[in-house]
Design a protein around this motif. Structure first.
Motif, PDB file in Angstrom:
ATOM      1  N   LEU A  10      23.062  17.494 -19.535  1.00 49.89           N
ATOM      2  CA  LEU A  10      23.681  17.026 -18.293  1.00 49.89           C
ATOM      3  C   LEU A  10      24.874  16.156 -18.656  1.00 49.89           C
ATOM      4  O   LEU A  10      24.728  15.157 -19.366  1.00 49.89           O
ATOM      5  N   ILE A  11      26.048  16.533 -18.169  1.00 48.44           N
ATOM      6  CA  ILE A  11      27.255  15.743 -18.371  1.00 48.44           C
ATOM      7  C   ILE A  11      27.695  15.164 -17.029  1.00 48.44           C
ATOM      8  O   ILE A  11      27.779  15.885 -16.032  1.00 48.44           O
ATOM      9  N   LEU A  12      27.970  13.871 -17.017  1.00 47.47           N
ATOM     10  CA  LEU A  12      28.427  13.156 -15.825  1.00 47.47           C
ATOM     11  C   LEU A  12      29.860  12.719 -16.089  1.00 47.47           C
ATOM     12  O   LEU A  12      30.106  11.827 -16.910  1.00 47.47           O
ATOM     13  N   LEU A  13      30.805  13.332 -15.413  1.00 44.85           N
ATOM     14  CA  LEU A  13      32.233  13.100 -15.650  1.00 44.85           C
ATOM     15  C   LEU A  13      32.828  12.241 -14.539  1.00 44.85           C
ATOM     16  O   LEU A  13      32.689  12.560 -13.357  1.00 44.85           O
ATOM     17  N   ARG A  14      33.485  11.156 -14.936  1.00 46.26           N
ATOM     18  CA  ARG A  14      34.175  10.324 -13.949  1.00 46.26           C
ATOM     19  C   ARG A  14      35.541  10.932 -13.643  1.00 46.26           C
ATOM     20  O   ARG A  14      36.183  11.538 -14.506  1.00 46.26           O
ATOM     21  N   HIS A  15      35.998  10.737 -12.415  1.00 43.88           N
ATOM     22  CA  HIS A  15      37.297  11.253 -11.981  1.00 43.88           C
ATOM     23  C   HIS A  15      38.446  10.606 -12.756  1.00 43.88           C
ATOM     24  O   HIS A  15      38.306   9.537 -13.363  1.00 43.88           O
ATOM     25  N   GLY A  16      39.623  11.241 -12.692  1.00 44.80           N
ATOM     26  CA  GLY A  16      40.827  10.683 -13.297  1.00 44.80           C
ATOM     27  C   GLY A  16      41.362   9.492 -12.516  1.00 44.80           C
ATOM     28  O   GLY A  16      40.848   9.118 -11.449  1.00 44.80           O
ATOM     29  N   GLN A  17      42.412   8.910 -13.046  1.00 42.03           N
ATOM     30  CA  GLN A  17      42.972   7.685 -12.467  1.00 42.03           C
ATOM     31  C   GLN A  17      43.528   7.908 -11.056  1.00 42.03           C
ATOM     32  O   GLN A  17      44.112   8.945 -10.753  1.00 42.03           O
ATOM     33  N   THR A  18      43.343   6.912 -10.205  1.00 43.81           N
ATOM     34  CA  THR A  18      43.991   6.849  -8.895  1.00 43.81           C
ATOM     35  C   THR A  18      44.938   5.650  -8.878  1.00 43.81           C
ATOM     36  O   THR A  18      44.866   4.774  -9.744  1.00 43.81           O
ATOM     37  N   GLU A  19      45.798   5.595  -7.875  1.00 43.47           N
ATOM     38  CA  GLU A  19      46.687   4.431  -7.737  1.00 43.47           C
ATOM     39  C   GLU A  19      45.869   3.154  -7.600  1.00 43.47           C
ATOM     40  O   GLU A  19      46.241   2.103  -8.113  1.00 43.47           O
ATOM     41  N   ASP A  24      43.504  -2.265  -9.764  1.00 42.45           N
ATOM     42  CA  ASP A  24      42.208  -2.936  -9.606  1.00 42.45           C
ATOM     43  C   ASP A  24      41.839  -3.157  -8.139  1.00 42.45           C
ATOM     44  O   ASP A  24      41.312  -4.205  -7.758  1.00 42.45           O
ATOM     45  N   ARG A  25      42.083  -2.128  -7.319  1.00 46.07           N
ATOM     46  CA  ARG A  25      41.694  -2.199  -5.911  1.00 46.07           C
ATOM     47  C   ARG A  25      40.356  -1.495  -5.733  1.00 46.07           C
ATOM     48  O   ARG A  25      40.139  -0.426  -6.277  1.00 46.07           O
ATOM     49  N   ILE A  30      36.321   4.901   0.174  1.00 49.44           N
ATOM     50  CA  ILE A  30      37.656   5.258   0.635  1.00 49.44           C
ATOM     51  C   ILE A  30      38.160   6.440  -0.187  1.00 49.44           C
ATOM     52  O   ILE A  30      38.043   6.463  -1.418  1.00 49.44           O
ATOM     53  N   ASP A  31      38.730   7.429   0.492  1.00 55.56           N
ATOM     54  CA  ASP A  31      39.068   8.707  -0.130  1.00 55.56           C
ATOM     55  C   ASP A  31      40.498   8.674  -0.657  1.00 55.56           C
ATOM     56  O   ASP A  31      41.445   8.951   0.070  1.00 55.56           O
ATOM     57  N   THR A  32      40.658   8.346  -1.931  1.00 54.86           N
ATOM     58  CA  THR A  32      41.972   8.214  -2.547  1.00 54.86           C
ATOM     59  C   THR A  32      42.295   9.421  -3.410  1.00 54.86           C
ATOM     60  O   THR A  32      41.410  10.201  -3.773  1.00 54.86           O
ATOM     61  N   ASP A  33      43.574   9.554  -3.759  1.00 53.16           N
ATOM     62  CA  ASP A  33      44.042  10.704  -4.538  1.00 53.16           C
ATOM     63  C   ASP A  33      44.283  10.331  -5.993  1.00 53.16           C
ATOM     64  O   ASP A  33      44.545   9.165  -6.322  1.00 53.16           O
ATOM     65  N   GLU A  95      35.875  -2.989   0.220  1.00 53.04           N
ATOM     66  CA  GLU A  95      36.723  -1.816   0.055  1.00 53.04           C
ATOM     67  C   GLU A  95      38.139  -2.094   0.571  1.00 53.04           C
ATOM     68  O   GLU A  95      38.328  -2.623   1.660  1.00 53.04           O
ATOM     69  N   GLY A  96      39.106  -1.754  -0.248  1.00 52.66           N
ATOM     70  CA  GLY A  96      40.506  -2.000   0.086  1.00 52.66           C
ATOM     71  C   GLY A  96      41.056  -3.292  -0.488  1.00 52.66           C
ATOM     72  O   GLY A  96      42.271  -3.483  -0.513  1.00 52.66           O
ATOM     73  N   LEU A  97      40.173  -4.181  -0.954  1.00 49.87           N
ATOM     74  CA  LEU A  97      40.610  -5.440  -1.553  1.00 49.87           C
ATOM     75  C   LEU A  97      40.757  -5.272  -3.061  1.00 49.87           C
ATOM     76  O   LEU A  97      40.037  -4.491  -3.677  1.00 49.87           O
ATOM     77  N   ASN A  98      41.699  -6.017  -3.662  1.00 54.57           N
ATOM     78  CA  ASN A  98      41.738  -6.016  -5.119  1.00 54.57           C
ATOM     79  C   ASN A  98      40.783  -7.077  -5.652  1.00 54.57           C
ATOM     80  O   ASN A  98      40.194  -7.841  -4.889  1.00 54.57           O
TER      81      ASN A  98
END
Length: 219
Positions: A10-19, A24-25, A30-33, A95-98
Motif C-alpha cells: 500500500l502506497i500513500l502519496l501526498r499531493h504536489g505543492q499548492t500556492e 503556510d496557509r 478548502i479545494d485548492t489547485d 482553514e484559510g489562515l496562515n
C-alpha cells in the motif's frame, strides 16, 4: 514463487505543492489547485511509482490530490477512483489562515494539535476521527481486491490524512501518533500487509516520506 507473493503493498502519496502550501496557509477541506511546481512534482512522483505496477489508484476528491493521481494514472492503464473519505482533516475555523494568524488567534493550539491526536481544532476534527473515517477505505479494498496479494494499491491524499491513516493501520496507541511527522509535497509512505485476514492484516511500515527529488530552484 516469490516470498512476496502474498504481501499486499500500500502506497500513500501526498499531493504536489499548492500556492497555500508555499505560504503556510491552512487548507484542510478548502479545494485548492496545484502550482506549476506541484504539477511537476506529481509527474516526477508518477515516473518513480509507475515501476510499482499498481492495480488500483484511489484518490481524495479534492483537486490537489485528484490531479496528482491523474498524473500517476497517465503513466498506467488505470483510471482514478475518487473517495471523499480520503479528504484532508477538517480544520474548521483555522482553514484559510496562515500559521502566524492561527498562533495569534489561538495561542499554543497548533502545538497541542501536533502533540495530541485527540485535539479538535475549533469546528474541525481530530486526527483520531480522520483515521477512523479513512480506515474503512483500506479495509474495503482488502475485502474486494482478491488480486491485491503480490501487488500494489496507491492512495493519493493529504499529509494529515496519510499520517492519521498510517497510525490507524499500524494500530498505534493514540499517545504515539505524533511520532509520525509531516510529509513533503508529492512524497509517499509505503506499508506492506503480511497478515492472513482482514482482521489480522499485519501491516508494517516500510517507507516514510520518500520522494523523487525535485529541486524547486531549478524550475
Amino acid at each position: 514463487m516469490s516470498k512476496y507473493a502474498g504481501v499486499r503493498t500500500l502506497i500513500l502519496l501526498r499531493h504536489g505543492q499548492t500556492e497555500w502550501n508555499a505560504v503556510d496557509r491552512m487548507q484542510g477541506r478548502i479545494d485548492t489547485d496545484l502550482t506549476e511546481l506541484g504539477r511537476h512534482q506529481a509527474k516526477e512522483a508518477a515516473r518513480e511509482l509507475v515501476s510499482r505496477k499498481a492495480i488500483a489508484i484511489v484518490s481524495s476528491d479534492l483537486r490537489r490530490a485528484y490531479d496528482t493521481a491523474v498524473a500517476l494514472a497517465d503513466h498506467t492503464a488505470l483510471t482514478v477512483r475518487s473517495d471523499p473519505r480520503l479528504r484532508e482533516t477538517s480544520l474548521g475555523r483555522w482553514e484559510g489562515l496562515n500559521h502566524r494568524e492561527v498562533d495569534a488567534e489561538y495561542p499554543g493550539a497548533r502545538a497541542e494539535w501536533r502533540l495530541n491526536a485527540d485535539y479538535v481544532p475549533p469546528g474541525g476534527e481530530s486526527k483520531l476521527e480522520v483515521g477512523a473515517r479513512a480506515l474503512p477505505v483500506v479495509r474495503e479494498l482488502y475485502a474486494e481486491r482478491q488480486d491485491w496479494p503480490g501487488h500494489t494499491i496507491i492512495l493519493v491524499a493529504h499529509g494529515g490524512l496519510i499520517a492519521a491513516l498510517t497510525a490507524a493501520l499500524l494500530d498505534l496507541p493514540p499517545a504515539n501518533w505524533p511520532c509520525l511527522g509531516g510529509l513533503a509535497n508529492a512524497s509517499w509512505v509505503q506499508l506492506s500487509g503480511h497478515g492472513p485476514t482482514i482482521d489480522r492484516p499485519g501491516w508494517r511500515l516500510d517507507v516514510w516520506n520518500a520522494a523523487a527529488k525535485v529541486a524547486p530552484d531549478v524550475l
